[in-house]
Motif scaffolding. Structure first.
Motif, mmCIF file in Angstrom:
data_model
loop_
_atom_site.group_PDB
_atom_site.id
_atom_site.type_symbol
_atom_site.label_atom_id
_atom_site.label_comp_id
_atom_site.label_asym_id
_atom_site.label_seq_id
_atom_site.Cartn_x
_atom_site.Cartn_y
_atom_site.Cartn_z
ATOM 1 N N CYS A 97 3.375 82.176 48.513
ATOM 2 C CA CYS A 97 3.788 81.940 47.118
ATOM 3 C C CYS A 97 2.515 82.147 46.084
ATOM 4 O O CYS A 97 1.886 81.019 46.261
ATOM 5 C CB CYS A 97 4.863 80.859 46.918
ATOM 6 N N CYS A 100 2.808 78.890 43.609
ATOM 7 C CA CYS A 100 2.245 77.242 43.927
ATOM 8 C C CYS A 100 1.001 77.377 44.873
ATOM 9 O O CYS A 100 0.469 76.355 45.179
ATOM 10 C CB CYS A 100 3.360 76.523 44.657
ATOM 11 N N CYS A 152 8.377 73.706 44.017
ATOM 12 C CA CYS A 152 7.953 75.054 43.184
ATOM 13 C C CYS A 152 9.442 75.807 43.137
ATOM 14 O O CYS A 152 9.926 76.032 44.164
ATOM 15 C CB CYS A 152 7.157 75.890 44.101
ATOM 16 N N CYS A 155 9.614 79.124 45.461
ATOM 17 C CA CYS A 155 9.862 79.433 46.823
ATOM 18 C C CYS A 155 10.674 78.205 47.147
ATOM 19 O O CYS A 155 10.865 78.308 48.583
ATOM 20 C CB CYS A 155 8.153 79.408 47.485
HETATM 21 ZN ZN LIG Z 1 5.891 78.360 45.763
#
Ligand SMILES: [Zn+2]
Ligand SMILES: [Zn+2]
Length: 304
Positions: A97, A100, A152, A155
């Motif tokens: 992701c 993050c 996050c 995700c």
């Molecule tokens: Zn993430």
């Protein structure tokens, strides 16, 4: 002898042939092993070709087990009626992701001081070799001194995200709302088999009905009276048709101008029309309409 592969136009047809043939060829039923193996590899080859050119199959339902992705795919009325190609986004592979960096935490979210290192990012440990204290990066907050508390949102805390890729599919003809499309993963290079339920986007003028297409329109009465032709919309675009067609009952039928059907034929285009007559007509306009009716009556011996 194996049949020519052009004989098969769908995977289903090929499968049917396979089921028939394999009954006689199987070594357990007295067939030759060599011929059987040859047949199997021929089948796989033809099947692969059929799938790659026609990656999409229409199936009755989604399986309830196994690894697959199910979602809804929206089509326009024109796409359903004309077939052709469609660009779609399919789940591809899992990547880290980007939002993050794989931590699964929201970098800009709420945070609290790390209780383990008291916010310093380091912990003091006794080094027995040197017999003195030394500092190490805090294993709990990884040296940050604080802990991120929020997930996050991209995700959802997993740190990984499913990436999408764009592929072009052939739209099967004769699709109906609620049909299920099956895209085997190898046909489009997806991470798993894909199933899509067909949804049809409502159109401002067109409605699919059975094997026909309905075009709904409203026409002012003077257009029919004053013009030789009326503009309508067809699947092929704007078109002019003779006005006199609209002096009869609705619908006007344009033969074989509707959707393409599974059997290679085309359905009809039905023009459902409504004639617009204004609610209130100004006196001056009424005067001229009366005059027009008088002239018509004279010309036609009292009848309009
Ligand atoms: Zn993430
Ligand atoms: Zn810490």
């Amino acid at each position: 002898m194996l049949p020519n592969e052009s004989r098969f136009s769908s995977v289903e047809e090929l499968k049917k042939y396979f089921r028939e043939k394999v009954k006689h060829l199987h070594p357990d039923r007295g067939g030759s092993k060599e011929e059987f193996l040859q047949f199997i590899s021929w089948y796989e080859e033809v099947s692969k070709k059929l799938r790659s050119s026609r990656q999409v199959e229409v199936v009755k339902r989604c399986p309830l087990t196994g690894d697959y992705v199910f979602s809804v795919l929206e089509f326009t009325v024109e796409e359903i009626a004309l077939g052709g190609k469609k660009k779609i986004k399919i789940p591809y592979e899992e990547g880290i992701c980007k939002a993050c960096g794989g931590t699964g935490k929201n970098k800009n979210g709420r945070a609290e001081i790390c209780g383990f290192c008291k916010g310093s990012g380091f912990v003091e440990v006794f080094d027995s070799r040197n017999e003195k204290n030394t500092y190490l990066k805090c294993p709990y907050c990884k040296g940050l001194g604080y802990l991120l508390l929020e997930q996050c949102q991209y995700c959802l805390g997993k740190g990984k995200i499913k990436e999408e890729k764009e592929v072009v599919i052939d739209i099967p003809v004769g699709l109906k709302e609620g049909d299920i499309l099956f895209l085997p993963k190898e046909s489009v290079g997806a991470i798993s088999d894909l199933y899509y339920e067909v949804a049809i986007k409502p159109h401002p003028y067109f409605v699919l009905k059975g094997s026909d297409l309905i075009y709904k329109c409203k026409i002012p009465f003077w257009e029919i009276m004053l013009n030789e032709e009326i503009s309508i919309l067809t699947l092929e675009g704007e078109e002019k048709v003779p006005s006199y067609l609209f002096t009869r009952d609705s619908p006007v039928v344009l033969k074989e101008r509707g959707p393409f059907l599974k059997d290679g034929r085309r359905g009809d285009l039905l023009i459902e029309f409504q004639i617009i007559v204004p609610h209130s007509i100004p006196e001056k306009a009424k005067f001229f309409i009366k005059k027009a009716v008088e002239i018509l009556k004279q010309e036609r011996g009292g009848e309009v």
